[in-house]
Design a protein around this motif. Structure first.
Motif, PDB file in Angstrom:
ATOM      1  N   SER A   1       0.849  -1.195   0.000  1.00  0.00           N
ATOM      2  CA  SER A   1       0.000   0.000   0.000  1.00  0.00           C
ATOM      3  C   SER A   1       0.872   1.228   0.000  1.00  0.00           C
ATOM      4  N   GLY A   2       0.505   2.217  -0.808  1.00  0.00           N
ATOM      5  CA  GLY A   2       1.256   3.471  -0.843  1.00  0.00           C
ATOM      6  C   GLY A   2       0.839   4.389   0.275  1.00  0.00           C
ATOM      7  N   THR A   3       1.718   5.316   0.620  1.00  0.00           N
ATOM      8  CA  THR A   3       1.406   6.318   1.630  1.00  0.00           C
ATOM      9  C   THR A   3       0.479   7.364   1.039  1.00  0.00           C
ATOM     10  N   SER A   4      -0.507   7.782   1.786  1.00  0.00           N
ATOM     11  CA  SER A   4      -1.445   8.774   1.274  1.00  0.00           C
ATOM     12  C   SER A   4      -0.763  10.124   1.176  1.00  0.00           C
TER      13      SER A   4
ATOM     14  N   ASP B   1     -10.144   2.762  -1.642  1.00  0.00           N
ATOM     15  CA  ASP B   1     -11.497   2.344  -1.263  1.00  0.00           C
ATOM     16  C   ASP B   1     -11.527   0.995  -0.572  1.00  0.00           C
ATOM     17  N   GLY B   2     -10.348   0.407  -0.322  1.00  0.00           N
ATOM     18  CA  GLY B   2     -10.258  -0.855   0.393  1.00  0.00           C
ATOM     19  C   GLY B   2     -10.132  -2.070  -0.496  1.00  0.00           C
ATOM     20  N   GLU B   3     -10.390  -1.932  -1.781  1.00  0.00           N
ATOM     21  CA  GLU B   3     -10.268  -3.064  -2.690  1.00  0.00           C
ATOM     22  C   GLU B   3      -8.805  -3.455  -2.845  1.00  0.00           C
TER      23      GLU B   3
ATOM     24  N   PRO C   1      -8.024  -5.093 -13.350  1.00  0.00           N
ATOM     25  CA  PRO C   1      -8.320  -5.958 -14.500  1.00  0.00           C
ATOM     26  C   PRO C   1      -9.806  -6.007 -14.852  1.00  0.00           C
ATOM     27  N   LYS C   2     -10.678  -5.644 -13.902  1.00  0.00           N
ATOM     28  CA  LYS C   2     -12.123  -5.656 -14.162  1.00  0.00           C
ATOM     29  C   LYS C   2     -12.578  -4.410 -14.908  1.00  0.00           C
ATOM     30  N   LYS C   3     -11.833  -3.319 -14.763  1.00  0.00           N
ATOM     31  CA  LYS C   3     -12.148  -2.064 -15.449  1.00  0.00           C
ATOM     32  C   LYS C   3     -10.837  -1.354 -15.762  1.00  0.00           C
ATOM     33  N   ARG C   4     -10.336  -1.611 -16.926  1.00  0.00           N
ATOM     34  CA  ARG C   4      -8.997  -1.156 -17.294  1.00  0.00           C
ATOM     35  C   ARG C   4      -8.996   0.277 -17.828  1.00  0.00           C
ATOM     36  N   ASP C   5      -9.988   1.062 -17.418  1.00  0.00           N
ATOM     37  CA  ASP C   5     -10.055   2.442 -17.894  1.00  0.00           C
ATOM     38  C   ASP C   5      -9.410   3.426 -16.928  1.00  0.00           C
ATOM     39  N   SER C   6      -8.735   2.941 -15.900  1.00  0.00           N
ATOM     40  CA  SER C   6      -8.045   3.838 -14.979  1.00  0.00           C
ATOM     41  C   SER C   6      -6.790   3.156 -14.451  1.00  0.00           C
ATOM     42  N   VAL C   7      -5.759   3.962 -14.238  1.00  0.00           N
ATOM     43  CA  VAL C   7      -4.505   3.457 -13.677  1.00  0.00           C
ATOM     44  C   VAL C   7      -4.528   3.681 -12.176  1.00  0.00           C
ATOM     45  N   LEU C   8      -4.228   2.652 -11.415  1.00  0.00           N
ATOM     46  CA  LEU C   8      -4.279   2.719  -9.964  1.00  0.00           C
ATOM     47  C   LEU C   8      -2.948   3.156  -9.355  1.00  0.00           C
TER      48      LEU C   8
END
Length: 351
Positions: free
Chosen positions: A5-8, A58-60, A89-96
């Motif tokens: 997890s990245g730091t906020s 969001d916790g996912e 992989p379920k919605k590849r329209d955004s980079v996390l």
């Protein structure tokens, strides 16, 4: 499974460590790209057996495997230098997230800087700022907020030497614009630009309608204050026409200088933007006098600062200022004839 997890961004400011994009040298960037390539190869070779997880805000939890990673070029026409990206992989329209310094960092985290001087418009110079430009241009505009453009506009990666300025607000990158110097080579051409040209401009969704587009257009004009003519790359979007209309209404001295141009910018490739607005040939009417930087007092607005760089010097996108009215109404014949006469006079004066 190992959980990553990245730091906020808020925690980064509180603890005051360096942001991952602060103080990145050219050797650091080489190491980042080499590490990204090695990790990408490692992920692909595991064929789904990776124990790596990324925790979204969001916790996912996203499993880091071949279905959730992309290898994207950092610079245009340089396929050997690629950034490792994580997508859902379920919605590849955004980079996390982006893989930097052997760690996954959320996109918003990479738009934060802990350098105190990161405020207002600042010329892109460091390798870290190049990464921020890539994130704003290709990941935020190209993925996260790509649906905001009516024309589905997405920007390609910029070249390594692209001239650009990033608009910072309290250490957060909120907008950018790129431009071409007079005399610089046009893309994939032996021709050179015959005038300075504002090429691309983008404002993050939450900072739109706060005058940043106008502020960047003003900075572009001030950067080349000695030039007789300045260009904005064609085609210009409806949103950018709204920005131009508001700016030119309040800055009459710039009305003769701003042209919509195709490269390299011969006179036959230029159309005066103010004239098009007067003739009703754009989706904008002449707006009333306004102070766009103070329209929303409920939200703090970034300030424009030059930081001493005002002497340096595809597709358009811009802030969507829907408070400016739209109209496709054509002017009457008398007004059109008057505008054409004014245009002819101005052209002779400029030539």
């Amino acid at each position: 499974m190992e959980q990553l997890s990245g730091t906020s961004p808020r925690a980064v400011r509180a603890g005051e460590p360096c942001s991952p994009v602060d103080n990145v040298t050219s050797s650091d960037l080489r190491g980042i790209l080499e590490s990204s390539a090695e990790h990408y190869l490692h992920i692909r070779q595991h064929h789904g057996s990776s124990a790596e997880l990324f925790s979204c805000p969001d916790g996912e939890k996203i499993k880091v495997d071949g279905n959730s990673v992309l290898h994207a070029p950092l610079y245009r026409d340089e396929d050997s230098q690629k950034m490792l990206l994580l997508v859902n992989p379920k919605k590849r329209d955004s980079v996390l997230a982006v893989y930097l310094k052997d760690k996954w960092w959320g996109v918003d985290e990479l738009l934060q800087s802990c350098i105190p001087v990161q405020q207002g418009l600042k010329q892109v110079q460091t390798c870290g700022e190049r990464i921020v430009l890539f994130v704003l241009n290709c990941l935020v505009c190209g993925f996260t907020e790509s649906g905001d453009s009516e024309n589905g506009v997405c920007f390609l990666p910029h070249s390594a030497g692209e001239l650009a300025k990033i608009f910072w607000h309290h250490g957060e990158a909120v907008a950018f614009y790129t431009y071409k110097n007079k005399g610089s080579l046009c893309d994939r051409s032996s021709h050179c630009y015959l005038l300075p040209v504002l090429d691309t401009i983008f404002v993050r969704k939450k900072w739109r309608r706060h005058g940043l587009g106008i502020a960047m257009l003003q900075d572009f004009c001030q950067t080349f204050v000695q030039e007789v003519a300045l260009g904005i790359s064609s085609p210009i979007s409806p949103e950018m026409y709204h920005v131009c209309g508001r700016f030119l209404t309040d800055n009459g001295k710039e009305q003769d200088r701003l042209w919509e141009v195709d490269p390299p910018g011969e006179w036959s490739q230029r159309t005066n933007i103010w004239l098009q607005i007067l003739l009703g040939e754009t989706p904008v009417i002449i707006p009333p006098q306004s102070n766009s930087l103070s329209e929303h007092p409920e939200k703090e607005v970034p300030t424009l600062e030059s930081h001493g760089d005002t002497d340096r010097g595809d597709t358009m996108s811009a802030e969507d200022d829907r408070n400016t009215g739209c109209s496709t109404r054509q002017p009457d014949k008398k007004r059109k004839n008057q505008a054409e006469k004014v245009y002819a006079i101005k052209q002779r004066k400029i030539c």
